[in-house]
Design a protein around this motif. Structure first.
Motif, PDB file in Angstrom:
ATOM      1  N   LYS A  76       0.935  -1.291  -0.065  1.00  0.00           N
ATOM      2  CA  LYS A  76      -0.109   0.003  -0.002  1.00  0.00           C
ATOM      3  C   LYS A  76       0.854   1.202   0.120  1.00  0.00           C
ATOM      4  O   LYS A  76       1.918   1.444   0.843  1.00  0.00           O
ATOM      5  N   LEU A  77       0.622   2.215  -0.645  1.00  0.00           N
ATOM      6  CA  LEU A  77       1.346   3.564  -0.960  1.00  0.00           C
ATOM      7  C   LEU A  77       0.837   4.592  -0.328  1.00  0.00           C
ATOM      8  O   LEU A  77      -0.519   4.950  -0.429  1.00  0.00           O
ATOM      9  N   TYR A  78       1.653   5.270   0.305  1.00  0.00           N
ATOM     10  CA  TYR A  78       1.068   6.733   1.134  1.00  0.00           C
ATOM     11  C   TYR A  78       1.971   7.636   0.675  1.00  0.00           C
ATOM     12  O   TYR A  78       3.182   7.582   0.397  1.00  0.00           O
ATOM     13  N   TRP A  79       1.576   8.998   1.019  1.00  0.00           N
ATOM     14  CA  TRP A  79       2.567  10.112   0.850  1.00  0.00           C
ATOM     15  C   TRP A  79       1.997  11.114   1.866  1.00  0.00           C
ATOM     16  O   TRP A  79       1.064  11.010   2.540  1.00  0.00           O
ATOM     17  N   MET A  80       3.031  11.828   2.298  1.00  0.00           N
ATOM     18  CA  MET A  80       2.781  12.712   3.416  1.00  0.00           C
ATOM     19  C   MET A  80       2.151  14.103   3.047  1.00  0.00           C
ATOM     20  O   MET A  80       3.013  14.633   2.221  1.00  0.00           O
ATOM     21  N   ARG A  81       1.199  14.633   3.361  1.00  0.00           N
ATOM     22  CA  ARG A  81       0.625  15.752   3.190  1.00  0.00           C
ATOM     23  C   ARG A  81       1.133  16.788   3.992  1.00  0.00           C
ATOM     24  O   ARG A  81       1.767  16.793   5.071  1.00  0.00           O
ATOM     25  N   ARG A  82       0.864  18.021   3.886  1.00  0.00           N
ATOM     26  CA  ARG A  82       1.122  19.056   4.675  1.00  0.00           C
ATOM     27  C   ARG A  82       0.803  19.088   6.272  1.00  0.00           C
ATOM     28  O   ARG A  82       1.320  19.458   7.269  1.00  0.00           O
ATOM     29  N   ASP A  83      -0.588  18.089   6.472  1.00  0.00           N
ATOM     30  CA  ASP A  83      -0.803  17.970   7.955  1.00  0.00           C
ATOM     31  C   ASP A  83       0.037  16.969   8.353  1.00  0.00           C
ATOM     32  O   ASP A  83      -0.111  16.657   9.669  1.00  0.00           O
TER      33      ASP A  83
END
Length: 117
Positions: A76-83
């Motif tokens: 599963k792929l995730y990205w880090m947002r500004r939050d």
């Protein structure tokens, strides 16, 4: 269940290939570099840069995460947002191999991982 030695070696090989392709030139690595690490079932890709007010100290900033879900046989792929929270990378939120996971981050079709492509 922990990753097997074979799976770890496969991750190490894919991570090394990713870094060979994406690390910045040697002359700027003291200002910006890339790395990856394996923690439990997750592979993190991160940037390394000096702390703004103390150039002798370095910080790592996570930009991508891929977690292996053995029961489904997917990464599963995730990205880090500004939050500063991990969000599923849609529409390609899962792949079947770690090589594909590194490739999705490399291509960054939606501009989530890299500020400049």
């Amino acid at each position: 269940m922990a990753l097997s030695e074979f799976e770890i070696k496969k991750i190490e090989k894919a991570g090394a290939a990713f870094l060979a392709k994406h690390r910045p030139p040697l002359n700027i690595r003291s200002k910006l570099d890339l790395g990856w690490r394996l923690e439990n079932q997750s592979v993190y890709i991160f940037e390394i840069q000096p702390v703004w007010n103390n150039p002798e100290e370095y910080q790592s900033l996570d930009i991508a995460k891929s977690t292996f879900v053995r029961s489904q046989g997917v990464w599963k792929l995730y990205w880090m947002r500004r939050d500063l929270k991990w969000h599923s990378y849609k529409p390609e939120s899962q792949v079947t191999t770690i090589e594909q996971a590194f490739n999705v981050v490399s291509q960054d079709q939606y501009g989530c991982f890299w500020l400049m492509t």
